[in-house]
Design an enzyme around this catalytic site. Structure first.
Site, short mmCIF file in Angstrom:
data_model
loop_
_atom_site.label_atom_id
_atom_site.label_comp_id
_atom_site.label_asym_id
_atom_site.label_seq_id
_atom_site.Cartn_x
_atom_site.Cartn_y
_atom_site.Cartn_z
N GLY A 1 0.66 4.11 -1.45
CA GLY A 1 0.02 5.42 -1.27
C GLY A 1 -0.19 5.75 0.18
N ASP A 2 -0.66 4.77 0.95
CA ASP A 2 -0.88 4.98 2.38
C ASP A 2 0.42 5.26 3.11
OD1 ASP A 2 -3.84 4.28 3.07
OD2 ASP A 2 -3.23 2.73 1.66
N ILE A 3 1.43 4.45 2.85
CA ILE A 3 2.69 4.59 3.57
C ILE A 3 3.38 5.90 3.19
CG2 ILE A 3 4.92 3.53 4.04
CD1 ILE A 3 2.40 2.01 5.10
N SER B 1 0.84 -1.21 0.00
CA SER B 1 0.00 0.00 0.00
C SER B 1 0.87 1.25 0.00
CB SER B 1 -0.93 -0.02 1.22
OG SER B 1 -1.81 -1.12 1.14
N GLY C 1 1.76 8.64 4.97
CA GLY C 1 2.18 8.62 6.36
C GLY C 1 3.51 9.32 6.58
#
Length: 406
Positions: free
Chosen positions: A177-179, A175, A182
């Site tokens: 995009g999420d990381i 993932s 973050g």
């Protein structure tokens, strides 16, 4: 002493992006309180592989949750109830940072948006991570990582060319995009925290969109398009601007070669036994090698397939040519460099006995990362935190439990 000792974080986020950012802050020493739904908790408590205890029995703890939530204290509060909203507002008054990743506008319904919490604590740094941001035509839409990979252009440059076997756009295998969001969130939070403490005395709102973060992180490839107006090609494991910079078949597997300059190319050709390629006018410089990639690569491949991965890796290493095998995770975590850097560790855990963790890669010289808490059980610290931070009595805690607020 840790880098963020004394900093208090109220983590209202779920799934990956917000929890990843909050875990990073916890690794750096912040006191992170994670607010979860009573009974169910964060959605990722129900996603991924389930950890087993010392006897081999399956527990309720999942790989996804364990990856994103160490260093935190978990409390359960029903923010749909006014009493739950009041508890979160009270916690916010003594917090430095709030992280949330609800859809744009959702928390305003509960009186937990930036304006509401800023009113009770003007020093609060409030980070909103959402799919499409707090404004714009898509801001009301939900979103998940595959959408941001596809809409950002990332998938258009990932995978093999359309005419090749298995060709077509490809999702990155985690993932990303999420990381990535973050990481941007941590940078922004620390910048806002410094501005508060050194300049203004007040916190501020951070509006971070996963789509924006993924577009930004494409960086030099996006810049190729902006300068040329041409869609960058999809080349599988090869690079459109550097050559050779890709995977090659060997006798027993694949090796990745990353020749970063002309000197390395000379050494590379010498190891392969074809030194004449380095003096060929078509291949003397990197731009020329990239231009003539379709001619050069088959010549190199013909040599590499004759020997095994280990042979080439050792020979290239001795010659100063960057290369490496394509490791599975068993190879990753047994690699002597990874072992030396301490990238795998174990933490004690209430349900599993111990739990493996991928360590934080940052090495501070004066304030080393400290792993003081394993990923928490759901609601493990509810009473502890509410007693400590809000001085709630046993009678009040009992009342809140009976009403399902906590």
């Amino acid at each position: 002493m840790s880098s963020l000792n004394g900093v208090r974080v109220l983590d209202l986020s779920r799934v990956f992006s917000g929890p990843w950012a909050a875990q990073m802050l916890a690794d750096f020493g912040a006191d992170v309180v994670k607010v979860e739904r009573p009974g169910r908790g964060d959605d990722v408590r129900h996603q991924g592989l389930r950890a087993r205890d010392a006897r081999g029995n399956e527990t309720s703890e999942t790989s996804s949750f364990l990856a994103m939530n160490r260093g935190k204290r978990s409390i359960t509060i029903d923010i749909a109830q006014p009493a739950g909203q009041a508890l979160v507002r009270e916690l916010a008054t003594s917090s430095d940072i709030v992280i949330e990743n609800f859809k744009a506008g959702d928390l305003a319904r509960y009186g937990l948006d930036f304006s509401a919490l800023h009113a009770v604590n003007p020093r609060l740094v409030y980070c909103s991570i959402s799919g499409f941001g707090q404004s714009g035509p898509y801001s009301h839409l939900p979103g998940y990582d595959p959408l941001f990979q596809s809409m950002s252009g990332l998938m258009s440059i990932t995978g093999h060319a359309g005419g090749e076997p298995g060709g077509g756009p490809m999702r990155v295998g985690y993932s990303v995009g999420d990381i990535t969001a973050g990481f941007y969130a941590v940078s922004a939070i620390l910048a806002a925290l410094r501005h508060r403490d050194m300049v203004s005395g007040e916190g501020q709102h951070i509006d971070l969109a996963l789509l924006d973060a993924q577009v930004a992180s494409i960086s030099h490839v996006a810049m190729m398009y902006l300068l040329s107006g041409q869609q960058p090609p999809r080349l599988g494991n090869a690079s459109p601007i550097t050559c050779p910079w890709q995977s090659f078949e060997c006798a027993d597997g694949q090796i990745v070669v990353a020749v970063g300059n002309d000197t390395q190319f000379v050494a590379f050709c010498r190891v392969l036994g074809v030194p004449e390629l380095a003096s060929d006018e078509r291949f003397r410089t990197n731009p020329l090698r990239a231009q003539h990639r379709l001619v050069l690569v088959p010549m190199l491949a013909e040599q590499l397939v004759r020997r095994d991965v280990r042979h080439w890796h050792e020979a290239f290493e001795a010659a100063g040519v960057p290369s490496g095998p394509i490791n599975g995770f068993a190879d990753v975590f047994s690699d002597p460099q990874i072992v030396h850097r301490g990238m795998q560790m174990e933490m004690n855990h209430a349900a599993t006995g111990t739990v493996p963790q991928v360590a934080n890669p940052v090495k501070f010289s004066a304030t080393p990362v400290q792993y003081h808490r394993a990923p928490p059980m759901l609601g493990e610290h509810t009473e502890e935190v509410l007693r400590e931070r809000l001085s709630l009595s046993e009678a009040r805690l009992t009342e809140l439990r009976q009403k399902g607020v906590i």
